[in-house]
Design a protein around this motif. Structure first.
Motif, short mmCIF file in Angstrom:
data_model
loop_
_atom_site.label_atom_id
_atom_site.label_comp_id
_atom_site.label_asym_id
_atom_site.label_seq_id
_atom_site.Cartn_x
_atom_site.Cartn_y
_atom_site.Cartn_z
N ALA A 97 -45.89 -59.46 35.40
CA ALA A 97 -45.92 -60.66 35.03
C ALA A 97 -46.33 -61.48 36.07
O ALA A 97 -46.00 -61.32 37.07
CB ALA A 97 -44.69 -61.01 34.58
N VAL A 98 -47.36 -62.58 35.72
CA VAL A 98 -47.80 -63.57 36.58
C VAL A 98 -47.54 -65.07 36.34
O VAL A 98 -47.95 -65.65 35.16
CB VAL A 98 -49.36 -63.29 36.93
N LEU A 99 -46.48 -65.60 37.17
CA LEU A 99 -46.20 -66.98 36.66
C LEU A 99 -47.16 -67.92 37.54
O LEU A 99 -47.19 -67.94 38.74
CB LEU A 99 -44.63 -67.15 37.38
N LEU A 100 -47.74 -68.79 36.74
CA LEU A 100 -48.79 -69.57 37.08
C LEU A 100 -47.89 -71.09 37.71
O LEU A 100 -47.48 -71.87 36.88
CB LEU A 100 -49.77 -70.10 36.52
N ALA A 101 -47.75 -71.15 39.05
CA ALA A 101 -46.67 -72.22 39.38
C ALA A 101 -47.10 -73.04 40.43
O ALA A 101 -46.70 -73.37 41.53
CB ALA A 101 -45.36 -71.62 39.77
N GLY A 102 -48.46 -73.04 40.79
CA GLY A 102 -49.20 -73.76 41.66
C GLY A 102 -49.56 -75.28 41.26
O GLY A 102 -50.18 -75.84 42.11
N GLY A 103 -49.37 -75.63 40.08
CA GLY A 103 -49.66 -76.96 39.57
C GLY A 103 -48.92 -78.16 40.30
O GLY A 103 -47.78 -77.72 40.72
N MET A 104 -49.30 -79.35 40.25
CA MET A 104 -48.59 -80.40 40.81
C MET A 104 -47.68 -80.93 40.02
O MET A 104 -46.78 -82.00 40.22
CB MET A 104 -49.69 -81.48 41.28
N GLY A 105 -47.56 -80.71 38.51
CA GLY A 105 -46.92 -81.54 37.39
C GLY A 105 -46.76 -82.90 37.63
O GLY A 105 -45.76 -83.25 37.58
N THR A 106 -47.88 -83.56 37.85
CA THR A 106 -47.93 -84.94 38.08
C THR A 106 -47.10 -85.71 36.97
O THR A 106 -46.67 -86.65 37.06
CB THR A 106 -49.23 -85.67 38.25
N ARG A 107 -47.64 -85.13 35.74
CA ARG A 107 -46.96 -85.99 34.60
C ARG A 107 -45.75 -86.09 34.32
O ARG A 107 -44.88 -87.08 33.91
CB ARG A 107 -47.55 -85.31 33.22
N LEU A 108 -44.78 -85.13 35.06
CA LEU A 108 -43.36 -84.87 34.80
C LEU A 108 -42.92 -86.01 36.07
O LEU A 108 -41.79 -86.17 35.72
CB LEU A 108 -42.96 -83.65 35.06
N LYS A 155 -49.23 -76.97 48.52
CA LYS A 155 -48.35 -78.05 48.29
C LYS A 155 -46.74 -77.74 47.76
O LYS A 155 -45.97 -78.49 48.28
CB LYS A 155 -48.73 -78.61 46.97
N ASN A 156 -46.58 -76.54 47.27
CA ASN A 156 -45.23 -75.96 46.80
C ASN A 156 -44.66 -74.71 47.05
O ASN A 156 -43.63 -74.70 46.75
CB ASN A 156 -45.22 -76.49 45.21
N HIS A 157 -45.41 -74.19 47.91
CA HIS A 157 -44.79 -72.64 48.29
C HIS A 157 -43.79 -72.75 49.07
O HIS A 157 -42.75 -71.91 48.32
CB HIS A 157 -46.09 -71.99 49.35
N HIS A 158 -43.44 -73.25 49.91
CA HIS A 158 -42.34 -73.27 50.73
C HIS A 158 -41.04 -73.65 49.82
O HIS A 158 -40.16 -72.96 49.84
CB HIS A 158 -42.33 -74.30 51.82
N ALA A 159 -41.05 -75.11 49.24
CA ALA A 159 -40.02 -75.61 48.17
C ALA A 159 -39.56 -74.13 47.18
O ALA A 159 -38.58 -73.97 46.91
CB ALA A 159 -40.43 -76.75 47.73
N THR A 160 -40.71 -73.57 46.66
CA THR A 160 -40.70 -72.57 45.50
C THR A 160 -39.87 -71.49 46.04
O THR A 160 -38.91 -71.14 45.65
CB THR A 160 -41.86 -72.26 45.03
N VAL A 161 -40.38 -70.82 47.44
CA VAL A 161 -39.74 -69.79 47.93
C VAL A 161 -38.24 -70.08 48.29
O VAL A 161 -37.31 -69.14 47.90
CB VAL A 161 -40.79 -69.14 49.16
N GLU A 162 -37.83 -71.05 48.91
CA GLU A 162 -36.73 -71.25 49.26
C GLU A 162 -35.67 -71.28 48.25
O GLU A 162 -34.56 -70.99 48.34
CB GLU A 162 -36.91 -72.42 50.22
N PHE A 163 -36.27 -72.16 47.02
CA PHE A 163 -35.46 -72.50 45.85
C PHE A 163 -34.93 -71.08 45.16
O PHE A 163 -33.70 -70.84 44.85
CB PHE A 163 -36.09 -73.20 45.09
N LEU A 164 -35.99 -70.32 45.07
CA LEU A 164 -35.79 -69.03 44.21
C LEU A 164 -34.76 -68.10 44.95
O LEU A 164 -33.89 -67.45 44.66
CB LEU A 164 -37.01 -68.30 44.01
N LYS A 165 -35.15 -68.12 46.44
CA LYS A 165 -34.16 -67.15 47.15
C LYS A 165 -32.91 -67.85 47.55
O LYS A 165 -31.83 -67.06 47.12
CB LYS A 165 -34.78 -67.54 48.79
N GLU A 166 -32.68 -69.24 47.23
CA GLU A 166 -31.31 -69.81 47.45
C GLU A 166 -30.55 -69.35 45.98
O GLU A 166 -29.51 -69.30 46.21
CB GLU A 166 -31.47 -71.29 47.47
N HIS A 167 -31.18 -69.34 45.42
CA HIS A 167 -30.78 -68.97 43.82
C HIS A 167 -30.56 -67.63 43.51
O HIS A 167 -30.15 -67.20 42.13
CB HIS A 167 -31.24 -69.76 42.72
#
Ligand code: UTP
Length: 412
Positions: A97-108, A155-167
């Motif tokens: 499975a490939v999760l596409l999570a590289g977007g900026m999600g600016t609208r949110l 733009k979001n690599h570090h935050a994503t990796v840390e968040f998933l690890k932390e949880h």
């Protein structure tokens, strides 16, 4: 390090692209900043800017014709066999499975990666968590973990990796999670000059979700998957909190019909709903984006008198890796998108524009479909599998997704 681009080479590369202003303040920079800028110039593909000259707006379309989907009654009819086939493939490690999570999600409008958004009401339920919970249901049914590849961006690599690890990866087994990063593309003003984010940093943004396989390959992740025996990749967006991932029935149907790609589709809720429509274009599978759908196509009826272009894609595709390998070297069309791009002005002030001030360049996963020989559109029930979060409120929002979760008995 000796091989890095030097000052003259960088300037020459910029001159060829008409972007000399990037090094305007070079002399004022410290040693480390100079190195950062040179490295970025070396890594940046300025050729995307050339696409502005060809005029923006869509690429000319070929002849559009309907492409029949495998609809719910038929899926129900063959479900048992499909499910068995799919579960078997999952147990053999053939499905990733490939999760596409590289977007900026600016609208949110959150500065964090979209997956870190908490949609919970009575407790914390993060978007990432919701997706992993869905995937876990399949893991439990198959009694086998599914390799999960997560695409992030600079733009979001570090935050994503840390968040998933932390949880604790929300209960997923760490050895089945692999990260890779997508490429970045420069962002420019209306004259085609790239913006600077800092005197030593070109403004860049993720280059769209269409480059995922190329990036996966660049990182060696695709090769490793193939070595491990993975044959199918279920690509999915971060923002649909109801979607089924590595859905055994979908996997089984794609295997049974021997197609290069399966595309989950839903019945459009209105003829002008803002989702891409699956079709044939010059005899090959394709997707027409909602803003390219003409009145004529919208009103075309099939032989049963039903709208002929009524199935929309939900960014959940099952690609056969062998098919992807054949198209790996091909260039996908570039989409020029008007956006708000933060930059520094001549006085060195950081500006966060309120209105669009230039262009970003993106490749889209939906354009990959047209490169492949065969596609199986596979219908799913929209109220059970489609709850995208693009905005805070209104259509495709946190609100609408919460309501749909509730309808499906998911406690938030
Ligand atoms: P969207 O098209 O909704 O884009 O992405 P976005 O950038 O996240 O959101 P806005 O437009 O700024 O509000 C659809 C899916 O593609 C991924 C997103 O993370 C989402 O899962 N995506 C998008 C990438 O992985 N990389 C990109 O460069 C763009």
């Amino acid at each position: 390090m000796g091989m890095d681009m030097n000052y003259e080479q960088a300037l020459e590369k910029l001159a060829r692209a008409g972007q000399e202003h990037v090094m305007e303040r070079y002399e004022e920079l410290g040693k480390e900043q100079k190195e950062l800028l040179l490295a970025q110039i070396e890594a940046t593909d300025f050729s995307v800017l050339a696409s502005l000259k060809h005029g923006k707006g869509g690429n000319a379309r070929g002849v559009i014709a309907p492409l029949a989907a495998m609809e719910l009654p038929q899926i129900r009819h063959e479900e048992g066999r499909f499910r068995a086939l799919g579960l078997d493939a999952i147990r053999q490690g053939k499905v990733g499975a490939v999760l596409l999570a590289g977007g900026m999600g600016t609208r949110l409008g959150s500065d964090d990666p979209k997956g870190m958004y908490n949609i919970g009401v009575t407790k914390e339920v993060y978007i990432f968590q919701r997706l992993i919970e869905n995937l876990m249901q399949v893991v439990e049914e198959a009694e086998a973990f599914i390799p999960l590849y997560v695409m992030t961006s600079d733009k979001n690599h570090h935050a994503t990796v840390e968040f998933l690890k932390e949880h604790g990866y929300f209960g997923y087994r760490e050895e089945f999670v692999t990260f890779f990063m997508q490429e970045m593309a420069p962002a420019c003003d209306y004259e085609g000059k790239v913006y600077m984010e800092e005197p030593w940093k070109i403004s860049t943004s993720p280059n769209g979700n269409g480059g995922w396989y190329t990036s996966m390959y660049k990182w060696g992740v695709a090769q490793k998957a193939m070595e491990d025996g993975v044959e199918w990749l279920n690509v999915f967006a971060v923002d649909n909190v109801l979607q089924r991932i590595a859905d055994p029935c979908f996997v089984g149907a794609a295997i049974d019909r021997q197609c290069d790609v399966g595309a989950k589709v839903v019945h459009k809720c209105a003829p002008d709903e803002k989702i891409g429509v699956i079709c044939l274009e010059d005899g090959r599978p394709s997707i027409v984006e909602y803003y390219e759908l003409t009145e004529e196509l919208m009103n075309t009826k099939d032989e049963k008198g039903e709208p002929a272009y009524s199935f929309g894609v939900i960014l959940n595709y099952l690609f056969r890796i062998a098919g992807l390998e054949k198209i790996r070297e091909k260039n996908l069309p570039l989409h020029v998108v008007e956006k708000k791009i933060p930059y520094i002005d001549a006085q060195g002030n950081h500006i966060k524009p309120q209105e669009p001030n230039g262009y970003k360049f993106e490749q889209l996963v939906l354009d990959m479909i047209h490169e492949l020989d065969s596609c199986l559109p596979y219908e799913v029930e929209r109220n059970k599998e489609f709850a995208p979060i693009k905005n805070k409120t209104g259509i495709d929002s946190v609100e609408s997704a919460r309501a749909l979760c509730k309808e499906n008995g998911i406690l938030l």
